[in-house]
Scaffold this motif. Structure first.
Motif, PDB file in Angstrom:
ATOM      1  N   GLU A 177       0.831  -1.206   0.000  1.00 43.51           N
ATOM      2  CA  GLU A 177       0.000   0.000   0.000  1.00 43.51           C
ATOM      3  C   GLU A 177       0.866   1.257   0.000  1.00 43.51           C
ATOM      4  O   GLU A 177       0.579   2.237  -0.710  1.00 43.51           O
ATOM      5  N   ARG A 178       1.948   1.227   0.806  1.00 39.90           N
ATOM      6  CA  ARG A 178       2.844   2.377   0.843  1.00 39.90           C
ATOM      7  C   ARG A 178       3.575   2.544  -0.482  1.00 39.90           C
ATOM      8  O   ARG A 178       3.791   3.671  -0.945  1.00 39.90           O
ATOM      9  N   LYS A 179       3.933   1.435  -1.104  1.00 39.65           N
ATOM     10  CA  LYS A 179       4.591   1.497  -2.409  1.00 39.65           C
ATOM     11  C   LYS A 179       3.649   2.105  -3.437  1.00 39.65           C
ATOM     12  O   LYS A 179       4.054   2.968  -4.240  1.00 39.65           O
ATOM     13  N   ALA A 180       2.379   1.652  -3.400  1.00 42.83           N
ATOM     14  CA  ALA A 180       1.401   2.199  -4.339  1.00 42.83           C
ATOM     15  C   ALA A 180       1.163   3.679  -4.079  1.00 42.83           C
ATOM     16  O   ALA A 180       1.042   4.480  -5.022  1.00 42.83           O
ATOM     17  N   GLU A 181       1.130   4.064  -2.776  1.00 43.35           N
ATOM     18  CA  GLU A 181       0.951   5.472  -2.430  1.00 43.35           C
ATOM     19  C   GLU A 181       2.149   6.299  -2.903  1.00 43.35           C
ATOM     20  O   GLU A 181       1.986   7.412  -3.414  1.00 43.35           O
ATOM     21  N   GLY A 182       3.337   5.727  -2.749  1.00 42.65           N
ATOM     22  CA  GLY A 182       4.536   6.425  -3.231  1.00 42.65           C
ATOM     23  C   GLY A 182       4.508   6.612  -4.732  1.00 42.65           C
ATOM     24  O   GLY A 182       4.897   7.672  -5.242  1.00 42.65           O
TER      25      GLY A 182
END
Length: 217
Positions: A177-182
């Protein structure tokens, strides 16, 4: 009873779950101890675990209805034998033990493995006979206690592993999720950068037009 007057039906959701996973060897019913035996074929029960209080009615039902339902090597497991205090129930329990080979454990509230079938395994009969000698009982209990402790450790380890796997899955999801948000933030930054470049180009072009118009004036 099947009409539900004395015993409610098994909830449908539980029935459905049981049918989906254990239908080959399991069936759920609600009935009194004696009538429940009618749901099974004669001599078709290999193991029966009795965990409800060993009342006169329950022990009487075992004698009258269940002994004939047990297979040749069938075993009836009676839990909580230390809780039998009614004189009639004590007499019934003792009569069952007198008539058949059994293995008894004093710890854990009392537990009796009654070899109810007409042809108990020879090894089980030998073990039952060995327990007639008082000194053999504690040895057997210690062996089973060690087996139980090992099983508990295994179950605890399995439960711990499940927690670890769940935590890893959670961290993995959060990482994704953090990767996608980044990636979304990076895309937004690139979009803003492109818009800024486009704006600067328009401003520069507007300034050129203004300078050209001033020359014509």
């Amino acid at each position: 009873t099947e009409d539900g007057a004395a015993f409610p039906r098994v909830p449908q959701a539980i029935q459905d779950h049981n049918a989906a996973h254990y239908a080959e060897f399991s069936r759920l019913i609600c009935s009194d101890p004696a009538k429940a035996a009618d749901f099974f074929d004669l001599g078709g029960v290999d193991i029966m675990l009795v965990e409800q209080p060993l009342s006169t009615a329950v022990l009487g039902a075992i004698r009258s209805a269940w002994l004939s339902q047990m297979s040749a090597c069938g075993v009836i497991l009676l839990a909580g034998t230390d809780g039998v205090t009614d004189p009639e129930a004590c007499e019934l329990l003792q009569s069952l033990k007198d008539e058949r080979p059994y293995i008894e454990f004093a710890h854990g509230g009392g537990f009796v493995a009654l070899m109810a079938g007409p042809q108990p395994p020879a090894a089980m009969q030998k073990l039952a006979r060995s327990l007639i000698e008082p000194q053999n009982g504690p040895v057997l209990e210690q062996q089973f206690r060690c087996l139980g402790d090992g099983l508990v450790r295994q179950l605890v380890q399995s439960a711990y592993q499940v927690e670890v796997d769940d935590l890893r899955a959670l961290l993995s999801r959060e990482g994704e999720e953090r990767k996608a948000e980044g990636q979304r933030c990076q895309a937004l930054e690139e979009q803003l950068k492109a818009e800024r470049t486009q704006s600067e180009a328009l401003v520069e072009k507007h300034q050129q037009w203004s300078a050209s118009a001033a020359k014509w004036d």
